[in-house]
Write a protein that holds these residues in place. Structure first.
Motif, short mmCIF file in Angstrom:
data_model
loop_
_atom_site.label_atom_id
_atom_site.label_comp_id
_atom_site.label_asym_id
_atom_site.label_seq_id
_atom_site.Cartn_x
_atom_site.Cartn_y
_atom_site.Cartn_z
N PRO A 115 0.29 -10.73 -21.57
CA PRO A 115 -0.07 -11.32 -20.26
C PRO A 115 -1.58 -11.18 -20.03
CG PRO A 115 1.52 -9.50 -20.06
CD PRO A 115 0.96 -9.43 -21.43
N ILE A 116 -2.15 -12.13 -19.33
CA ILE A 116 -3.60 -12.11 -19.07
C ILE A 116 -3.98 -10.81 -18.36
CG2 ILE A 116 -5.49 -13.24 -17.82
CD1 ILE A 116 -3.87 -15.89 -18.20
N GLY A 117 -4.93 -10.10 -18.96
CA GLY A 117 -5.43 -8.87 -18.36
C GLY A 117 -4.57 -7.64 -18.58
N HIS A 118 -3.51 -7.77 -19.38
CA HIS A 118 -2.60 -6.65 -19.61
C HIS A 118 -2.14 -6.62 -21.06
CE1 HIS A 118 -2.02 -5.89 -15.27
NE2 HIS A 118 -2.08 -7.20 -15.14
N TYR A 119 -1.46 -5.54 -21.43
CA TYR A 119 -0.77 -5.45 -22.72
C TYR A 119 0.71 -5.30 -22.45
CZ TYR A 119 -5.26 -4.72 -25.04
OH TYR A 119 -6.53 -4.88 -25.52
N ALA A 120 1.52 -6.14 -23.09
CA ALA A 120 2.97 -6.09 -22.85
C ALA A 120 3.53 -4.71 -23.16
CB ALA A 120 3.67 -7.15 -23.71
N SER A 121 3.09 -4.12 -24.28
CA SER A 121 3.66 -2.82 -24.68
C SER A 121 3.34 -1.73 -23.66
CB SER A 121 3.13 -2.41 -26.06
OG SER A 121 1.72 -2.35 -26.07
N LYS A 122 2.14 -1.78 -23.07
CA LYS A 122 1.77 -0.76 -22.07
C LYS A 122 2.60 -0.94 -20.79
CE LYS A 122 -2.12 1.61 -19.90
NZ LYS A 122 -1.37 1.94 -18.70
N LEU A 123 2.80 -2.19 -20.38
CA LEU A 123 3.61 -2.46 -19.19
C LEU A 123 5.05 -1.95 -19.39
CD1 LEU A 123 2.43 -6.11 -18.42
CD2 LEU A 123 2.03 -4.12 -16.96
N ILE A 124 5.58 -2.18 -20.59
CA ILE A 124 6.95 -1.75 -20.89
C ILE A 124 7.03 -0.22 -20.90
CG2 ILE A 124 8.78 -1.77 -22.66
CD1 ILE A 124 7.57 -4.58 -23.49
N ASP A 125 6.01 0.40 -21.49
CA ASP A 125 5.95 1.87 -21.53
C ASP A 125 5.81 2.44 -20.12
OD1 ASP A 125 5.83 4.45 -22.45
OD2 ASP A 125 3.91 4.24 -23.48
N ASP A 126 4.89 1.86 -19.33
CA ASP A 126 4.65 2.34 -17.95
C ASP A 126 5.87 2.13 -17.05
OD1 ASP A 126 2.12 3.02 -18.75
OD2 ASP A 126 1.10 1.35 -17.76
N ALA A 127 6.71 1.17 -17.44
CA ALA A 127 7.94 0.93 -16.67
C ALA A 127 9.06 1.91 -17.06
CB ALA A 127 8.41 -0.50 -16.89
N GLY A 128 8.75 2.79 -18.00
CA GLY A 128 9.72 3.81 -18.42
C GLY A 128 10.81 3.29 -19.35
N LEU A 129 10.49 2.23 -20.09
CA LEU A 129 11.52 1.58 -20.91
C LEU A 129 11.45 1.94 -22.40
CD1 LEU A 129 11.34 -1.94 -19.23
CD2 LEU A 129 13.09 -0.18 -18.87
N LYS A 130 10.50 2.80 -22.76
CA LYS A 130 10.41 3.20 -24.18
C LYS A 130 11.73 3.82 -24.63
CE LYS A 130 6.71 5.33 -25.90
NZ LYS A 130 5.73 6.42 -26.20
N GLY A 131 12.26 3.32 -25.76
CA GLY A 131 13.51 3.87 -26.30
C GLY A 131 14.77 3.34 -25.65
N LEU A 132 14.62 2.46 -24.64
CA LEU A 132 15.81 1.90 -23.98
C LEU A 132 16.68 1.19 -25.02
CD1 LEU A 132 17.29 1.27 -21.26
CD2 LEU A 132 16.04 -0.90 -21.26
N ARG A 133 17.98 1.49 -24.98
CA ARG A 133 18.87 0.96 -26.01
C ARG A 133 20.06 0.24 -25.38
NH1 ARG A 133 20.58 4.07 -31.59
NH2 ARG A 133 22.19 2.59 -32.28
#
Length: 302
Positions: A231-249
């Motif tokens: 996304p413009i001005g952001h990184y998708a991976s950081k947004l997903i991480d900041d949303a607490g979704l790392k490792g979501l299965r």
């Protein structure tokens, strides 16, 4: 036309290898996807041109693919014909500081040819999975480089079945897009303009980028690469991480703990598993940050 009759017809026409009810999971890096009614693996330029002409003239649905590294195919598979431009259409020629290759050539093999001939400029692409044709279509890039930086000419088949040679300036290259997508062109061959360089420096750069890729990306699991566009001005991976979704299965699909921009197949993930996770990630990120993540991977099937 019934697929069995179509299969027999394609075999007689001899456009290359012809497969019936071929599981797409065998042809995608996600290792997911139901059967394609018919798959053609062309060996020559005329195989590609004539098979596409035949489909167009007979109103048969078709889909052209490369190495399947950014495809998520539905569990129900693909109706019609899949034309896979790959291992049998991958000739590479080196002429001075240029590399001319057929669209089925793997970027990794083109990278090796560049190194063998001490040609610099291709380092960024040497570790990108996928074929030259797919890379041109989406203007693939990594580590500060993109296809548009090194392409000089592209040979394509257009919607009227004409073979055209386009200069780089005619390709409308942009972030993850090109004229190939805009005008529904089929890439047949590509000429890369590189520069003479120092073998040991090129080799070291390729090794460094391969190490970066391996240390930061979950290459040990099947995946489709980066799932979402940046996304413009952001990184998708950081947004997903900041949303607490790392490792979501969800069942056998998981947001990678190594790189949140990847969804990985932990075993026998289905299309529905991955698609459910994509929708969940989109919803949570939108609710938290008011940003809609758009898929970069291509979702296909019937």
């Amino acid at each position: 036309m019934e697929k069995e009759k179509l299969y027999e017809q394609f075999k007689q026409l001899n456009f290359g290898e012809v497969l019936l009810d071929e599981p797409m999971k065998n042809h995608t890096s996600f290792k997911i996807g139901g059967p394609a009614d018919i798959m053609i693996i062309p060996k020559r330029e005329e195989d590609i041109v004539e098979s596409i002409k035949f489909c167009r003239n007979n109103n048969i649905k078709y889909f052209v693919m490369g190495n399947g590294t950014n495809l998520l195919v539905k569990d129900s598979g693909i109706r019609g014909v899949v034309i896979k431009i790959g291992k049998d259409y991958d000739k590479i020629d080196v002429v001075d500081d240029r590399i001319i290759c057929q669209s089925g050539a793997l970027l990794s093999i083109v990278g090796k040819k560049a190194l063998e001939n001490s040609l610099t400029g291709f380092e960024f692409a040497s570790g990108i999975p996928g074929t030259v044709g797919g890379a041109i279509a989406m203007n693939a890039g990594a580590y500060g480089g993109e296809m548009k930086d090194i392409v000089s000419k592209v040979q394509v088949l257009d919607k009227e079945n004409n073979i055209l040679e386009l200069e780089k300036e005619q390709m409308n290259f942009r972030h993850r897009g090109s004229r190939v997508v805009d005008d529904e062109l089929i890439v047949l061959a590509v000429e890369f303009q590189l520069k003479k360089g120092d073998y040991s420096i090129i080799e070291q750069e390729m090794k460094d980028l391969a190490y970066k890729r391996k240390s930061k990306q979950p290459l040990e699991y099947p995946s489709g690469g980066s799932v979402f566009k940046r996304p413009i001005g952001h990184y998708a991976s950081k947004l997903i991480d900041d949303a607490g979704l790392k490792g979501l299965r969800f069942r056998d699909a998981q947001v990678s703990e190594k790189h949140c921009g990847f969804i990985i197949n932990k075993g026998n993930a289905t299309f529905e598993d991955v698609f459910t996770l994509i929708k969940t990630v989109q919803k949570v990120v939108r609710d938290k940050f008011d940003i809609l993540l758009e898929p970069e991977i291509k979702i296909i099937g019937d």
